[in-house]
Design an enzyme around this catalytic site. Structure first.
Site, PDB file in Angstrom:
ATOM      1  N   CYS A 132       0.941  -0.976  -0.301  1.00  0.00           N
ATOM      2  CA  CYS A 132       0.159   0.101  -0.016  1.00  0.00           C
ATOM      3  C   CYS A 132       0.858   1.307   0.064  1.00  0.00           C
ATOM      4  O   CYS A 132       1.369   1.424  -0.622  1.00  0.00           O
ATOM      5  CB  CYS A 132      -1.029  -0.465   1.107  1.00  0.00           C
ATOM      6  SG  CYS A 132      -2.543   0.530   0.872  1.00  0.00           S
ATOM      7  N   HIS A 145      -4.043  -5.124   0.340  1.00  0.00           N
ATOM      8  CA  HIS A 145      -3.772  -5.332   1.395  1.00  0.00           C
ATOM      9  C   HIS A 145      -3.483  -7.000   1.715  1.00  0.00           C
ATOM     10  O   HIS A 145      -4.845  -7.627   1.797  1.00  0.00           O
ATOM     11  CB  HIS A 145      -4.359  -4.993   2.667  1.00  0.00           C
ATOM     12  CG  HIS A 145      -4.233  -3.521   2.726  1.00  0.00           C
ATOM     13  ND1 HIS A 145      -3.309  -3.023   4.043  1.00  0.00           N
ATOM     14  CD2 HIS A 145      -4.330  -2.219   1.998  1.00  0.00           C
ATOM     15  CE1 HIS A 145      -3.232  -1.738   4.194  1.00  0.00           C
ATOM     16  NE2 HIS A 145      -3.668  -0.714   2.907  1.00  0.00           N
ATOM     17  N   GLU A 169      -2.368  -9.071   3.684  1.00  0.00           N
ATOM     18  CA  GLU A 169      -2.731  -9.218   5.017  1.00  0.00           C
ATOM     19  C   GLU A 169      -3.976 -10.036   5.416  1.00  0.00           C
ATOM     20  O   GLU A 169      -4.240 -10.481   6.623  1.00  0.00           O
ATOM     21  CB  GLU A 169      -2.010  -8.619   5.897  1.00  0.00           C
ATOM     22  CG  GLU A 169      -2.793  -7.254   6.401  1.00  0.00           C
ATOM     23  CD  GLU A 169      -2.878  -6.246   5.498  1.00  0.00           C
ATOM     24  OE1 GLU A 169      -2.115  -6.746   4.343  1.00  0.00           O
ATOM     25  OE2 GLU A 169      -3.464  -5.218   5.517  1.00  0.00           O
TER      26      GLU A 169
HETATM   27  N1  LIG Z   1      -3.031   1.055   3.286  1.00  0.00           N
HETATM   28  C1  LIG Z   1      -2.216   2.849   2.742  1.00  0.00           C
HETATM   29  O1  LIG Z   1      -1.506   1.852   3.225  1.00  0.00           O
HETATM   30  C2  LIG Z   1      -3.445   3.421   2.041  1.00  0.00           C
HETATM   31  C3  LIG Z   1      -1.884   4.503   1.320  1.00  0.00           C
HETATM   32  C4  LIG Z   1      -2.463   5.710   1.267  1.00  0.00           C
HETATM   33  N2  LIG Z   1      -2.344   6.774   2.230  1.00  0.00           N
HETATM   34  C5  LIG Z   1      -3.750   5.836   0.298  1.00  0.00           C
HETATM   35  O2  LIG Z   1      -4.535   6.861   0.648  1.00  0.00           O
HETATM   36  O3  LIG Z   1      -3.671   5.532  -1.249  1.00  0.00           O
END
Ligand SMILES: NC(=O)CC[C@H](N)C(=O)O
Length: 400
Positions: free
Chosen positions: A282, A366, A368
């Site tokens: 992410c 994600h 995880e």
């Molecule tokens: N879940 C995250 O790591 C989000 C990454 C970043 N803050 C976004 O909104 O795209």
């Protein structure tokens, strides 16, 4: 525009005030007072505690499209943030239905009390479908969520506050939620000590750069048989390499990747000069893309849910994944030597990259799976195999 949901007949005790002046009334829950942030909608049917404690949601107010939130209560294990403070996670929450008495064998308490304890301002009794349609049409909105049990609000002041907020673009929030960087908690570096998963003796050492890391990521890294050392977002390449990692992990996190990238990109460029395997999730993915010379862009409504289809080009398989991002890597900006590995089947946006000829890769979603399906767990084994290959050890089966 003022809208009162038909089922709210009493005086509203909560308001959601958008930067464009829209005022939505409801019933206050959780912490009293007010919080400013960006409102986004999350379509997950489960995992509200994991969502609200995901540090990537710092600076955001989450409206749940699933109408009934809170029915299974809360427990300590589902807490994703390692920091106890409110600001390491969503600042506000919006539900359609009121919270019912928890009914689940794992519940150690109710959602309302927990929201209060964590300092999350929340409201119920609003038409979350209408709000979601509005966010889909106009894009995510800057807003203030306010909860006053006596129903007394200074609406004009709230409108001003919402309109005056800077928004997430340009904001480095990783520095606020990372361990060691604030008064929130932990000194760094620190070693994950909630168990090593399948084996007692760790066979590899992973250094995780904490931009707002989620507990379940550390659990899964440890589950690979790794000793996991966590370093703050601002750790230098020198600090990281001094720990002699077999692999480096770049975590998820809140805010604008370009802002965090101001210090994280130069560090990562140093790390990329080594042959140490690197895996990013992410925000970590976005920072890797920036380090290669790519760009990130703000999305219209973002991706927030536990039911998004993503295709892995390397296997041709489609996985259903958890998503939480409001910025995205601009595929067209990726330089030569960077290959797109994953793509969102909702809108074609980039969901993964790898560096040609290097043991380095990252994904936007994600893996995880917290909350959400476990389809992408194989990515952790893919990372372990890069580390094992460098150590001359045989590969694990990528899919269990
Ligand atoms: N879940 C995250 O790591 C989000 C990454 C970043 N803050 C976004 O909104 O795209």
């Amino acid at each position: 525009m003022a809208s009162t949901a038909p089922w709210v007949s009493e005086k509203p005790t909560a308001l959601l005030v958008l930067a464009d002046g829209t005022v939505i009334e409801g019933r206050g829950l959780g912490a009293t007072g007010q919080a400013v942030g960006e409102v986004c909608f999350n379509t997950a049917l489960t995992g509200y505690q994991e969502i609200l404690t995901d540090p990537s949601y710092a600076g955001q107010i989450v409206t749940f499209t699933f109408p009934h939130i809170g029915n299974v209560g809360v427990n300590d294990e589902d807490e994703e943030s390692l920091a106890p403070a409110a600001r390491a996670g969503a600042v506000g929450a919006i539900f359609k239905a009121d919270i019912s008495t928890p009914s689940n064998y794992r519940a150690s308490g109710g959602l309302d009390e927990w929201l209060k304890k964590r300092g999350i301002v929340a409201m119920s009794g609003i038409d979350t479908r209408a709000l979601t349609v509005l966010l889909r049409e106009k894009g995510v909105a800057d807003a203030v969520i306010a909860h006053a049990p006596d129903g007394d609000f200074d609406v004009e002041a709230l409108k001003k506050q919402a309109a005056g907020w800077s928004g997430l673009v340009g904001l480095d929030l990783a520095k606020d939620v990372t361990s060691g960087q604030s008064s929130l908690w932990q000194e760094t570096p620190w070693v994950w000590d909630e168990g090593y998963g399948e084996q007692d003796e760790p066979s590899m050492h992973i250094v995780a750069v904490d931009f707002g890391v989620k507990r379940n990521i550390l659990r899964l890294l440890a589950g690979l048989g790794a000793r996991v050392t966590v370093v703050p977002a601002t750790a230098s390449a020198e600090d990281i390499l001094a720990l002699k990692p077999d692999g480096i992990f770049l975590s998820n996190g809140p805010g604008d990747p370009a802002a965090t990238g101001e210090y994280a990109v130069p560090t990562l460029r140093e790390l990329l000069k080594t042959d140490i395997p690197i895996f990013g999730i992410c925000l970590g993915h976005q920072i890797l893309a920036l380090a290669t010379g790519g760009n990130t862009v703000k999305m219209h409504q973002g991706h927030h849910g536990a039911n998004h289809p993503v295709k892995d080009h390397t296997t041709g398989k489609v996985e259903i994944v958890s998503m939480n991002h409001g910025f995205a890597v601009d595929t067209a900006s990726l330089p030569e030597g960077v290959t797109e590995t994953h793509v969102s089947l909702f809108d074609g946006s980039n969901c993964g990259i790898t560096l040609v000829g290097k043991p380095v890769f990252s994904v936007q979603h994600h893996p995880e799976a917290s909350p959400g399906s476990q389809d992408s767990h194989y990515l952790f084994r893919r990372f372990a195999n890069l580390i094992r290959a460098r150590k001359g050890e045989p590969a694990l089966a990528e899919r269990a």
